[in-house]
Write an enzyme that holds these catalytic residues in place. Structure first.
Site, PDB file in Angstrom:
ATOM      1  N   GLU A 172     -16.789  84.080  25.288  1.00 59.74           N
ATOM      2  CA  GLU A 172     -17.950  83.191  25.118  1.00 59.74           C
ATOM      3  C   GLU A 172     -18.696  83.546  23.820  1.00 59.74           C
ATOM      4  OE1 GLU A 172     -22.233  83.727  25.770  1.00 59.74           O
ATOM      5  OE2 GLU A 172     -21.428  83.904  27.819  1.00 59.74           O
ATOM      6  N   HIS A 173     -18.948  84.853  23.610  1.00 61.98           N
ATOM      7  CA  HIS A 173     -19.620  85.272  22.374  1.00 61.98           C
ATOM      8  C   HIS A 173     -18.821  84.850  21.144  1.00 61.98           C
ATOM      9  CE1 HIS A 173     -22.915  88.405  23.121  1.00 61.98           C
ATOM     10  NE2 HIS A 173     -22.711  87.809  24.280  1.00 61.98           N
ATOM     11  N   GLU A 212     -25.625  95.049  24.633  1.00 64.93           N
ATOM     12  CA  GLU A 212     -26.020  94.142  25.725  1.00 64.93           C
ATOM     13  C   GLU A 212     -25.755  94.815  27.076  1.00 64.93           C
ATOM     14  OE1 GLU A 212     -24.440  90.191  25.352  1.00 64.93           O
ATOM     15  OE2 GLU A 212     -25.158  89.569  27.324  1.00 64.93           O
ATOM     16  N   HIS A 263     -16.753  86.814  29.144  1.00 65.21           N
ATOM     17  CA  HIS A 263     -18.054  86.894  28.459  1.00 65.21           C
ATOM     18  C   HIS A 263     -17.867  87.195  26.966  1.00 65.21           C
ATOM     19  CE1 HIS A 263     -21.540  89.479  27.174  1.00 65.21           C
ATOM     20  NE2 HIS A 263     -22.182  88.398  27.563  1.00 65.21           N
TER      21      HIS A 263
END
Lengths: 417, 422
Positions: free
Chosen positions: B68-69, B140, B65
């Protein structure tokens, strides 16, 4: 774009048709609109939940849902919502195209169920059945209290109350627990009758159908005299900034700001205002996202939304509580920058491109098409008109319109460990 | 270029595997304004242990993840802005077993498509930018920590799985992501973002031949050498659940309960059949039209907040159902009793449910997003999305009944509860 749209009036009902073969489904929405009033809100909010569960001929959920499943998962739902200063009860049907499953009468059979739901509710006890009403009241109370669990919605609700205390527009569309207490099968029958007799009716259809087929299929709708609309509220003046805050045991604080926007929601300026909102906080390239989230790492999200009908613009952000003050300062600075014309031509071009892109994409989703038709009916502009207004908007338009935005309220939901 | 026409759905797919191993699928949606493209790698949060140059290595939780960012940052700046200039909206998501990058646009499709392919094939990380991202992702993670539904779900997953990395939160923890370095990101990137581990899907009002040519020319400019197959280690997972019950206090008004039944997953078409059969079974049991619904409803054991799901990927599969209720234990007991004996389903019921599932599938084909995401998911598992209508039509009452007996064994069950602070 080559999509055609048709709209006409017949016996007091306004019809909107989008004839197209590109979808696998046909979608029909029938809406009943009445002035938004505190005394009828809760009753009208729970009514669709009861009506979608049974009818006179299909007297239980099971009896009603079985034929819908057999009809290839036909969707048939009722819902309640606020639209400016109107309350809207809607009934939606969407059904797979008969030719795909070799079932030519599929649409006609599904429309019969829609008719049953709207016009033949189960009133065998003289009102709606108390057993169902009791169950729904319990569930509706849960819906109202679960608003508390969704912190973003909770904070927004608090902001609305701060902006327009005691007014119907700031009430939750679910209604109140107090008013829920008073509801019975009898009172709901009165609410239902008033809906059928007094409300304005609009019909929206998207699918592979013609105007004649549609009028014919919906001939069960009552004949009315033409009803006026009430949804456009008067624009409000700001008298100083109102502030409020609360503390709850949550990790992330919520900072919501409410602005008044002195723009007529039926005007072309209300379309241009979306460019201002886009530059401010509508997109990932917007000032709020770039400065509050990216540059300063103050928030996980920071965005804005322009509610044309309410003459309002809202900013939402999720922040660490100790950074809320800093976040508020930066948010306000971004609007000052816009008003001063401090944005690049590239930001403007990009915002316009995103808004136009979003408008074109409306044509690819039946639900969005209906949403757009409903939301734009007050303007009388086509999708092409709206795109043209956006394309030709200038830097001066943005500065002129940004000046019409004024802060009215700040709400902070603080977190504590 | 292969052309595959599916009459059941009135759709045609064009396919080609390029020389570098990339699988390209193109679907023409006539009359659509939008083009939607996804570029997906078979790499998700569960891939935290794999072979690098012959040695097994373990990377920090949440790195897929995080990667991905960071992919959205290029040497030239922020890729989001580049899509914005091209009038497109871009996004990405990381799931347990996939990472997907996507855009949707109504104009400049060629430029947008090249931008998508190029940014995903051009990693650029610096120690400074990696440090800065940690603040954003920590926020997040905190936001998900405040989400009762998310906590309930992961409370259940952790209860069902003792070792399998599906039990780890997709975003990791503030502590685990704090260990991530730019070098770690490059290691994961080089392992999992080779074209042979990826699928490119484009759906919209496109010309398939021209679109394929553009993709081919783009790929021909890049040097990819053949790579051996990726070796991944998901640990050894016992058949039974890790712990039968989990409870957590959070700031909620109404308690929430989620029950999970851990399933054994198969491979390829066999698992798709198992997934569809399980979904039919759950619909037969819990839909408003089921024989027990009314009784459950009257007892307050099922209502609008009730939901159920069957999730399966390669390596793991489970069924879940739950709702908001004042009395979670009463709910758990009632469903334990209900699922102790298999109800008898009628042929009529089964036919109705098959119709329903087929209709649900056809309706979802209005959505280019659904088609691209689900087709890619199937393609990476070696199965075919558009075979579903035929498959659903062939599932028998006996298969559904056998599924009931396999799935609902008590040793497969875990429960998760989120309740208000006392």
């Amino acid at each position: 774009m080559s999509q055609s749209f048709e709209a006409w009036k017949k016996e007091g009902t306004t019809y909107h048709l989008v004839p197209t073969e590109k979808f696998k489904t046909t979608t029909v929405l029938v809406t009943f609109s009445a002035p938004l009033e505190e005394k009828t809100l809760t009753s009208r909010a729970i009514l669709p939940y009861i009506m979608e569960k049974s009818t006179a001929a299909y007297p239980s959920m099971k009896a009603l849902r079985e034929p819908l499943e057999t009809l290839y998962d036909a969707g048939l739902y009722a819902d309640a919502s606020k639209f400016g200063e109107e309350h809207v009860i809607s009934f939606q049907l969407d059904v797979v195209r008969g030719d795909l499953v070799r079932h030519e009468t599929l649409l006609a059979e599904a429309l019969d169920l829609l008719e049953q739901m709207i016009f033949y509710p189960d009133l065998t006890e003289g009102g709606f059945r108390e057993q169902f009403v009791k169950q729904e009241k319990r569930l509706h109370a849960l819906r109202i209290s679960s608003l508390y669990d969704d912190k973003m919605r909770f904070a927004q609700q608090r902001l609305l109350e701060l902006m327009a205390p005691g007014e119907a527009v700031s009430l939750s569309s679910l209604g109140t627990l107090e008013a829920l207490e008073e509801i019975s099968g009898q009172t709901l029958r009165d609410t239902y009758r008033s809906m059928i007799e007094d409300d304005r009716i609009d019909v929206f259809v998207v699918g592979h159908v013609t105007r004649d087929e549609m009028e014919d299929a919906l001939s069960f709708l009552p004949s009315h005299s033409e009803k006026p609309s009430h949804y456009i509220p008067a624009l409000k003046q700001v008298a100083g900034v109102k502030r409020s805050s609360e503390t709850q045991p949550i990790k992330q604080g919520k900072l919501h700001l409410g602005y008044r926007v002195a723009v007529d929601p039926t005007s072309a300026d209300s379309i241009r205002m979306q460019i201002v909102n886009g530059l401010f906080g509508g997109f990932p390239h917007s000032k709020l996202f770039m400065n509050v989230r990216e540059k300063e790492s103050l928030a996980y999200y920071a965005a804005s939304r322009y509610a044309a009908l309410n003459g309002a613009l809202y900013v939402y952000s999720g922040v660490e509580t100790e950074k809320a003050e800093r976040a508020e300062t930066i948010i306000k600075e971004q609007l000052v920058e816009l008003k001063a014309g401090n944005f690049t031509d590239e930001e403007l071009t990009q915002t316009k491109a995103m808004l136009i892109n979003a408008r074109r994409q409306i044509l690819d989703q039946p639900g969005q098409l209906i949403g757009w038709l409903n939301g734009s009916k007050m303007r009388g502009l086509t999708l092409e008109d709206e795109i043209h207004i956006i394309e030709t908007a200038t830097r001066e338009d943005v500065i002129r319109l940004a000046a019409k935005i004024e802060l009215e309220a700040v709400y902070l939901l603080r977190g504590e460990e | 270029m292969e052309q595959l026409t599916y009459h059941d759905t009135d759709e045609t797919v064009f396919f080609e595997q390029l020389d570098n191993g990339l699988s390209v699928y193109l679907l023409q949606k006539k009359g659509y304004e939008k083009t939607y493209a996804t570029f997906t790698t078979r790499y998700g949060s569960i891939d935290n242990r794999f072979k690098k140059d012959g040695d097994w290595i373990t990377v920090p939780d949440g790195i897929a993840h995080f990667l991905e960012h960071k992919m959205f940052e290029s040497e030239q700046g922020d890729v989001f802005q580049e899509f914005g200039r091209l009038g497109a909206s871009a996004n990405a998501f990381t799931s347990f077993s996939r990472t997907a990058y996507l855009f949707s646009a109504t104009s400049l499709i060629e430029q947008n498509l090249e931008t998508l392919i190029d940014f995903v094939q051009d990693p650029y990380f610096t120690p400074e930018s990696v440090e800065k991202e940690k603040g954003i992702i920590t926020q997040e993670i905190q936001m998900y920590q405040d989400n009762p539904g998310w906590r309930l779900f992961f409370g259940l997953i952790e209860s069902m799985y003792a070792n399998h990395p599906v039990r780890i939160d997709i975003a990791g923890t503030p502590e685990s992501i704090d260990q991530i370095t730019a070098d770690d990101l490059y290691t994961c990137y080089r392992t999992f973002y080779h074209p042979s581990n990826m699928v490119l899907f484009v759906v919209g009002n496109i010309n398939p031949a021209e679109t394929l040519e553009l993709i081919k020319q783009n790929q021909a400019k890049k040097d990819y050498t053949d790579r051996p197959a990726i070796e991944r280690d998901y640990g050894t997972e016992p058949k039974e659940v890790a712990r039968p019950r989990f409870e957590l206090e959070l700031d909620v008004k109404t308690p929430k309960v989620l029950i999970g039944y851990k399933d054994q997953s198969l491979r390829g078409e066999e698992q798709v059949r198992r997934e569809m059969t399980s979904e039919l079974l759950l619909h037969l049991l819990f839909d408003q039209t089921s024989s027990t619904y009314l009784e459950l409803y009257d007892d307050g054991l099922i209502d609008d907040t009730f939901s159920f799901d069957y999730s399966s990927e390669e390596e793991f599969a489970f069924a879940t159902f739950g709702m908001e209720t004042e009395d979670p234990d009463r709910f758990i007991e009632a469903y334990e009793k209900l699922l102790a004996t298999r109800p008898s389903f009628s042929e009529t019921e089964v036919v109705r449910k098959r119709n329903m599932m087929q209709g649900k599938f056809l309706r979802s084909l209005n959505s280019p997003e659904f088609i691209a995401n689900q087709f890619s998911r199937h393609a990476l598992a070696g199965t075919n999305l558009f075979a579903l209508p035929t498959l659903i039509a062939s599932i028998t009452k006996e298969e559904i009944e056998a599924r009931f007996d396999e799935l609902f064994a008590l040793e497969n069950r875990a429960v998760s509860i989120v309740k208000p602070y006392v």
